[in-house]
Structures are given as C-alpha cells and as structure tokens.
Design an enzyme around this catalytic site. Structure first.
Site, PDB file in Angstrom:
ATOM      1  N   LYS A   1       3.753  -3.356  -3.665  1.00 59.65           N
ATOM      2  CA  LYS A   1       4.685  -4.156  -2.876  1.00 59.65           C
ATOM      3  C   LYS A   1       3.988  -5.493  -2.623  1.00 59.65           C
ATOM      4  CE  LYS A   1       6.842  -4.696   1.623  1.00 59.65           C
ATOM      5  NZ  LYS A   1       6.840  -4.263   3.042  1.00 59.65           N
TER       6      LYS A   1
ATOM      7  N   GLY B   1       9.751  -7.537  11.521  1.00 59.54           N
ATOM      8  CA  GLY B   1       9.460  -7.093  12.877  1.00 59.54           C
ATOM      9  C   GLY B   1      10.408  -7.574  13.953  1.00 59.54           C
TER      10      GLY B   1
ATOM     11  N   ASN C   1       9.659   0.022   9.024  1.00 58.90           N
ATOM     12  CA  ASN C   1       8.416   0.387   9.700  1.00 58.90           C
ATOM     13  C   ASN C   1       8.585   0.205  11.204  1.00 58.90           C
ATOM     14  OD1 ASN C   1       4.862  -0.224   9.091  1.00 58.90           O
ATOM     15  ND2 ASN C   1       5.861   1.042  10.583  1.00 58.90           N
TER      16      ASN C   1
ATOM     17  N   ALA D   1      12.485  -5.380   5.811  1.00 61.69           N
ATOM     18  CA  ALA D   1      12.145  -6.215   6.978  1.00 61.69           C
ATOM     19  C   ALA D   1      13.374  -6.654   7.766  1.00 61.69           C
ATOM     20  CB  ALA D   1      11.344  -7.455   6.582  1.00 61.69           C
TER      21      ALA D   1
END
Length: 262
Positions: free
Chosen positions: A98, A159, A208, A186
């Site tokens: 990645k 994030g 994530n 993302a």
C-alpha cells in the site's frame, strides 16, 4: 456463486480491509480484526517500536491468519517510500504494498507527482502496488496507465471521519475506470459511509481509525462488516431509478371510487 474480490489474483471473501494501529490494546486489535471478518490487515513497518515490541506485534498479526498488506505510512519522498517497500517485501514476504507518500502535513494529502514516480519504480521492481491517492480522476488514470490494477482513493482526509466528501468525483472515477479494482481508503467514520461507498460500486473499503478509536472497537468492527455487506448487496441488486414524481407503492385498482379520490 460466491461474490469474491480479487486483488492481484488473490481471491478474498471479505470486502473490508482493516488497519492494525491506534487500538486501546493488542487484545482489542485482535478481537476487532476477527469481528470485522476481514481477510486483509494493513501494517506499518516504520511505525513499530523497539525490536522486541515489533516482534510481539508481528506475532499477534500472524496469529490472525489474515493476508498482510504492508504500507509506507510516514514517507515523504520517493526514495523513502521505495526503500521502505523493499524492506516490507523482505519482512512480510509479499509483493503487495500500500503506497502512501504524503505531500502535505496539514491534511496528510498524498503527493500526486511523487506517487506516480514511486509507483513506476516499484512496479518495475515487481511490486503489486495499491496506491493511496486523492479522488482526482486524472491521477487515477495515470496510475492505471502505469500498471496499477488496484487504486485506493480517499473519501476524506485520513483520520477525519467525515465520510465521502466528494461523491461526484468518486462516482466519476468508478464510471471511468470500470475494470479497475477500487477501494475507498481514509476518511470514513460511520458504517453508513462504508455502505454508501459500496452502493456506488466501489469494490471494498479500508478502515482503521473509525474502528480503532470507536468507544467499542469490536462492536464497531462488526457494524462496519454488516454495512459493507449491505452496500455490496444493494449495488448488485440494482436500485430502483429515481423519479421526479411520487407514485403510490400500493396499486389502487379495485378500490372504491371514493377511496381513490380521497
């Protein structure tokens, strides 16, 4: 017939990729990976701690029995990214990478020029590159021209949890690159964001922070898994066309005249 996802010739049952950072504890990380039913876990070689801590961490990842997708998180130059990718190949015994190459510290936006340069080098070295990029159609087209079979455009800055900030761009990329495997990577914060991406026809999503930083990561992982499956099923089912005028869903044939006319 099972609806499998193919990543450079490797068939996967799950369309949810999950990250391994930011969890409250290693145990919760492992439980979340299992709850997500993911076949792929992303890892960052650069962001691990001491050698002993790193060894323990890699063993935990190995114990999940998932495919490992190493990334070049934290790299800001072509040389950094290429060198780290080479290290990842040695450590994880995989040609998957990645490719992350940050150009701006404010929103961690990928550097498109350096990304293209690093992609070209890595493909020439035999890597199977999954580039993390913005929702720029032209950059995506150029990455495909270089030989990428998989692209990972962002939904929003990494994030942030803001979801799909530019649906038009994302839909256009999907329409213009029908034969390319596309993952949203993302910016997703809610299961509904993942569901929307899958409804657009994206092949998978990578998460994530949305899971790791949730109040209950394990429950959130399960929620995202359900959302991805629901969105994929909706895409395959083909939604009804939008209409300008409302029409009753229940036919009025056979009803009394007074009922049909209010």
């Amino acid at each position: 017939m099972q609806d499998l996802l193919s990543i450079y010739g490797t068939d996967l049952a799950s369309r949810l990729f999950i990250g391994s950072a930011l969890y409250p504890s290693p145990a919760i990380m492992q439980e979340s990976i299992v709850a997500a039913q993911s076949d792929v876990v992303t890892v960052s070689l650069r962001r691990q701690g001491s050698a002993s801590e790193g060894a323990d961490f890699w063993q935990l990842i190995k114990d999940t029995n998932k495919h490992v997708l190493p990334n070049t998180a934290g790299c800001h130059s072509v040389n950094e990214a290429v060198t780290l990718a080479q290290m990842c190949r040695e450590v994880f015994n995989t040609n998957w990478i990645k490719l992350e190459l940050i150009g701006d510290e404010y929103n961690l936006q990928p550097d498109p020029i350096a990304l293209l340069e690093a992609t070209k080098i890595l493909i020439e070295q035999g890597f199977q590159v999954l580039p993390y990029c913005t929702d720029d159609l032209v950059i995506c087209q150029k990455l495909v021209d270089l030989g990428c079979e998989v692209l990972m455009p962002w939904g929003a800055p990494i994030g942030t949890g803001k979801g799909l900030l530019n649906p038009y761009n994302l839909k256009t990329i999907r329409e213009r690159l029908p034969n390319t495997t596309l993952l949203i990577d993302a910016g997703l914060g809610l299961p509904s964001h993942a569901c929307m991406a899958m409804e657009m026809g994206y092949d998978a999503v990578l998460l994530n922070s949305a899971i790791a930083q949730a109040g209950d990561p394990v429950v959130m992982a399960r929620a995202f898994a359900n959302a991805v499956n629901a969105g994929r099923a909706a895409y395959l089912a083909q939604a009804m066309p939008e209409k300008d005028l409302a029409k009753p869903s229940t036919p009025t044939l056979g009803m009394p005249f007074w009922h049909q006319n209010g």
